[in-house]
Design a protein around this motif. Structure first.
Motif, PDB file in Angstrom:
ATOM      1  N   ARG A 126       0.815  -1.216   0.000  1.00 39.20           N
ATOM      2  CA  ARG A 126       0.000   0.000   0.000  1.00 39.20           C
ATOM      3  C   ARG A 126       0.852   1.271   0.000  1.00 39.20           C
ATOM      4  N   ALA A 127       2.052   1.156  -0.527  1.00 45.93           N
ATOM      5  CA  ALA A 127       2.906   2.339  -0.683  1.00 45.93           C
ATOM      6  C   ALA A 127       2.604   3.001  -2.025  1.00 45.93           C
ATOM      7  N   GLU A 128       2.742   4.321  -2.096  1.00 45.39           N
ATOM      8  CA  GLU A 128       2.472   5.047  -3.332  1.00 45.39           C
ATOM      9  C   GLU A 128       3.729   5.063  -4.196  1.00 45.39           C
ATOM     10  N   VAL A 129       3.608   4.639  -5.421  1.00 46.73           N
ATOM     11  CA  VAL A 129       4.728   4.635  -6.362  1.00 46.73           C
ATOM     12  C   VAL A 129       4.291   5.426  -7.594  1.00 46.73           C
ATOM     13  N   LYS A 130       4.846   6.606  -7.774  1.00 52.11           N
ATOM     14  CA  LYS A 130       4.493   7.436  -8.921  1.00 52.11           C
ATOM     15  C   LYS A 130       5.221   6.933 -10.171  1.00 52.11           C
ATOM     16  N   PRO A 131       4.560   6.927 -11.323  1.00 54.00           N
ATOM     17  CA  PRO A 131       5.204   6.452 -12.555  1.00 54.00           C
ATOM     18  C   PRO A 131       6.489   7.207 -12.881  1.00 54.00           C
ATOM     19  N   GLU A 132       6.487   8.531 -12.657  1.00 50.11           N
ATOM     20  CA  GLU A 132       7.692   9.301 -12.976  1.00 50.11           C
ATOM     21  C   GLU A 132       8.856   8.952 -12.051  1.00 50.11           C
ATOM     22  N   ASP A 133       8.555   8.607 -10.778  1.00 51.88           N
ATOM     23  CA  ASP A 133       9.626   8.201  -9.855  1.00 51.88           C
ATOM     24  C   ASP A 133      10.230   6.869 -10.291  1.00 51.88           C
ATOM     25  N   LEU A 134       9.367   5.952 -10.748  1.00 48.26           N
ATOM     26  CA  LEU A 134       9.863   4.658 -11.214  1.00 48.26           C
ATOM     27  C   LEU A 134      10.719   4.834 -12.469  1.00 48.26           C
ATOM     28  N   VAL A 135      10.305   5.724 -13.371  1.00 48.62           N
ATOM     29  CA  VAL A 135      11.083   5.992 -14.588  1.00 48.62           C
ATOM     30  C   VAL A 135      12.454   6.556 -14.233  1.00 48.62           C
ATOM     31  N   MET A 136      12.500   7.519 -13.313  1.00 53.89           N
ATOM     32  CA  MET A 136      13.780   8.139 -12.942  1.00 53.89           C
ATOM     33  C   MET A 136      14.704   7.123 -12.268  1.00 53.89           C
ATOM     34  N   SER A 137      14.151   6.255 -11.417  1.00 52.90           N
ATOM     35  CA  SER A 137      14.988   5.233 -10.777  1.00 52.90           C
ATOM     36  C   SER A 137      15.562   4.278 -11.824  1.00 52.90           C
ATOM     37  N   ALA A 138      14.721   3.891 -12.801  1.00 55.57           N
ATOM     38  CA  ALA A 138      15.193   2.984 -13.846  1.00 55.57           C
ATOM     39  C   ALA A 138      16.231   3.652 -14.734  1.00 55.57           C
ATOM     40  N   ILE A 139      16.011   4.918 -15.102  1.00 52.28           N
ATOM     41  CA  ILE A 139      16.963   5.644 -15.957  1.00 52.28           C
ATOM     42  C   ILE A 139      18.293   5.837 -15.237  1.00 52.28           C
ATOM     43  N   THR A 140      18.231   6.181 -13.945  1.00 51.04           N
ATOM     44  CA  THR A 140      19.456   6.444 -13.179  1.00 51.04           C
ATOM     45  C   THR A 140      20.341   5.218 -13.096  1.00 51.04           C
ATOM     46  N   GLY A 141      19.743   4.019 -13.045  1.00 51.31           N
ATOM     47  CA  GLY A 141      20.530   2.805 -12.874  1.00 51.31           C
ATOM     48  C   GLY A 141      21.037   2.182 -14.154  1.00 51.31           C
TER      49      GLY A 141
END
Length: 638
Positions: A126-141
């Motif tokens: 039940r944690a909030e995961v914003k699509p843009e945050d997931l994109v930035m984490s994936a791009i950064t790695g």
């Protein structure tokens, strides 16, 4: 309309986040959620909700539910137990997402799949995961080879989700690999990019022999090395232009002066996949292909010529092939839940294409979701797996059955026989099977009662090995015969068994309704769980039948004669009848049930050549079939 049977995975200590959400939905579906939020307003609904929760937790947490005053307290108790674990898990997952890195040599599909797995686990807590945050984490790695593409993605800011980003990353990855592989080709090697084979020209002039100057038409040097300088098409020698213009083929000019340059037919699609030789009929996932395509005409169920003129497909090695038709293809695919037939629409028929390509971008436009994990890709449509692909040589090949869809087969049904049904129904006696068939007590048995009776004297070796005993028990001493459901329930514990089952059980708790002869069995890891299991089984029987258990009959084993069991039965107003010491015959119904289940279980294991470690599964199966066979007492199936 009949009620739909809905079941969820029991709470086991590791799945509380998902379990609590599904349990709440189940209670809402059963119209019992108000019993949790307002337990005092509707005591009956609250009790039913508590019973439903108790039936969907493992023995480890059943005691907390039983001890709770009402369902609201039971729900709060479970939440207190798992709140700390859920918070710690949430922090761990967020840390893993922020530090996500692409390993050396790891495919982007697998890397993005890891990011999506973390997203799903976070959503389960039940944690909030914003699509843009997931994109930035994936791009950064991403690794350094994607630095240029990452810069473009960040500056343009057109990617809103990792699903939109994946096709671009795969195109970039495949382009890099194609360029790297092309540097290692010698004169005799060739690479297949879908179906277009491009070979290096070979002559004695060395590496520059295959190069043609765009100014003078000569071989062996580049345009910038041409001695003709800025001399245009007016000054070049036509006789030396042996191959003509690279665009239209005319010997009168070069490619740069071609009037048709830039006016040629535009390609209607692209494809980048490069493969080794594959099996005919094999389909590959291609994130670089803009359309589904194949060069095998026999795969099409329907095929129509193009209505809007000719199209072309441009490939990764700059080859171009023409599209001659569009149609539908039916493909039998293997999924985790079995085989299914998928229909691919608007598939391009491209003669000369060596492989069959399934376009990732085309499928995502139609709502498909691709999940890559550990060399396996699953494609979902409306939360259902429609096809599965496995990695082969760097590409993902769609899983198909060994028998091609183009092959034909006839339905083969094994002839039913008395012996076959004897085995199917847990090695039941032929006389009882004959009664079942003659009185048409069950549907689907295509063997006559007479055929069963003819096999009565047949010797079944698994039956002999599984059912051999010492001396039979004398008749039991029963106080009275039951006249209604749940008037008397016989209970017993069978075990310990010689081997621990696959699920870790050593015992089997059995319950027998004296009136209907309905059997219920429950594997146990230890005898101390008997009280908790009894509470759940009795609650289930009462809820399903609408009757109350009036009395239970057991032996004097420690699992039944203890404070916890006495409190449980007295709280529910149930009379506890106990046999005399060392007189198991007085509870003969339960003892015969144990014997019957063990005999059938051993016979099935012996028949199939399986080990004793599967005794629990065998006895549960034997109980399932026994409940669907006519009882000798009332002649009906329980």
């Amino acid at each position: 309309m009949a009620d739909v049977k809905i079941s969820i995975e029991s709470l086991n200590g590791k799945n509380y986040a998902v379990w609590s959400q599904r349990m709440e939905m189940l209670l809402v579906h059963k119209k019992l959620w108000k019993g949790v939020t307002e337990p005092e307003a509707d005591a009956d609904r609250s009790a039913e909700a508590k019973a439903l929760i108790g039936l969907n937790v493992t023995e480890q947490y059943l005691g907390r539910v039983v001890a709770a005053r009402n369902v609201e307290q039971a729900w709060d108790e479970l939440e207190k137990v798992f709140r700390g674990k859920t918070t710690a898990r949430k922090l761990q997952l967020k840390r893993e997402l922020m530090t996500l890195k692409q390993e050396s040599g790891e495919h982007v599909a697998k890397y993005v799949g890891k990011a999506k797995d973390l997203e799903r686990e976070l959503l389960a807590t039940r944690a909030e995961v914003k699509p843009e945050d997931l994109v930035m984490s994936a791009i950064t790695g991403l690794s350094k080879e994607f630095d240029t593409l990452v810069t473009v993605l960040v500056v343009v800011d057109v990617v809103k989700s990792v699903d939109e980003m994946l096709p671009q990353l795969q195109i970039h990855e495949q382009t890099k690999r194609l360029k790297a592989s092309s540097l290692n080709l010698d004169e005799k090697e060739s690479t297949t990019a879908v179906a277009y084979a491009a070979r290096k020209g070979g002559s004695g002039k060395g590496k520059k022999a295959s190069l043609r100057c765009h100014k003078c038409g000569e071989l062996g040097h580049f345009e910038r090395e041409c001695r003709k300088g800025s001399q245009g098409s007016e000054g070049f020698d036509k006789s030396r232009n042996k191959k003509g213009c690279f665009t239209c083929g005319s010997p009168d000019h070069m490619k740069k002066d071609c009037p048709k340059r830039g006016k040629s037919k535009s390609s209607q699609g692209v494809a980048f996949t490069a493969t080794e030789e594959a099996d005919p009929g094999q389909w590959f996932l291609d994130s670089g292909a803009s359309q589904h395509m194949t060069g095998d005409k026999s795969l099409f169920k329907t095929l129509e010529p193009l209505k809007d003129g000719e199209r072309e497909i441009k490939f990764g090695n700059k080859g171009v092939l023409k599209v001659t038709g569009v149609g539908t293809v039916e493909l039998r695919c293997v999924t985790p839940v079995g085989e299914r037939v998928n229909t691919f629409r608007e598939v391009m028929f491209v003669p000369g294409v060596a492989e069959n390509l399934f376009s990732v971008s085309r499928a995502t436009e139609l709502g498909a979701e691709f999940i890559f994990k550990r060399g396996v890709c699953q494609v979902f449509m409306r939360n259902e797996v429609v096809l599965r692909a496995e990695q082969k040589g760097g590409l993902f090949a769609i899983c198909q059955p060994r028998l091609s869809w183009r092959d034909s087969c006839m339905l083969v049904r094994e002839a039913e026989s008395p012996e076959l049904w004897h085995r199917r129904l847990g090695h039941e006696g032929y006389e009882n099977l004959a009664k079942m068939a003659e009185e048409e007590l069950v549907l689907g048995v295509r063997v006559s009662g007479k055929a069963f009776k003819e096999k009565k004297s047949l010797v079944c070796e698994p039956c002999i090995l599984g059912k051999q005993t010492r001396e039979s028990f004398p008749k039991e001493s029963v106080s009275e015969e039951s006249t209604e459901l749940l008037q008397s329930v016989h209970m017993d514990v069978c075990g310990p068994m010689p081997k621990v089952s696959k699920g870790g059980s050593r015992y089997l708790a059995t319950f027998l309704d004296d009136y209907s002869k309905l059997y219920v069995v429950q594997p146990l890891k230890k005898k101390s769980n008997v009280a908790a299991v009894t509470e759940g089984v009795l609650a289930c029987l009462e809820l399903q039948t609408g009757k109350k258990v009036k009395a239970v009959q057991t032996d004097r084993g420690g699992e039944y004669v203890n404070e916890e069991m006495t409190t449980l039965l007295s709280k529910r107003g149930i009379m506890h009848r106990k046999t005399a010491r060392y007189s198991l015959e007085q509870n003969g119904s339960a003892e015969r049930l144990n014997r019957d289940l063990q005999e059938k279980g051993r016979a099935m294991l012996e028949d199939l050549g399986l080990g004793e470690v599967l005794w629990a599964e065998a006895m549960v199966t034997a109980n399932y079939t026994r409940n669907r066979l006519p009882s000798r007492v009332h002649g009906k199936t329980p």
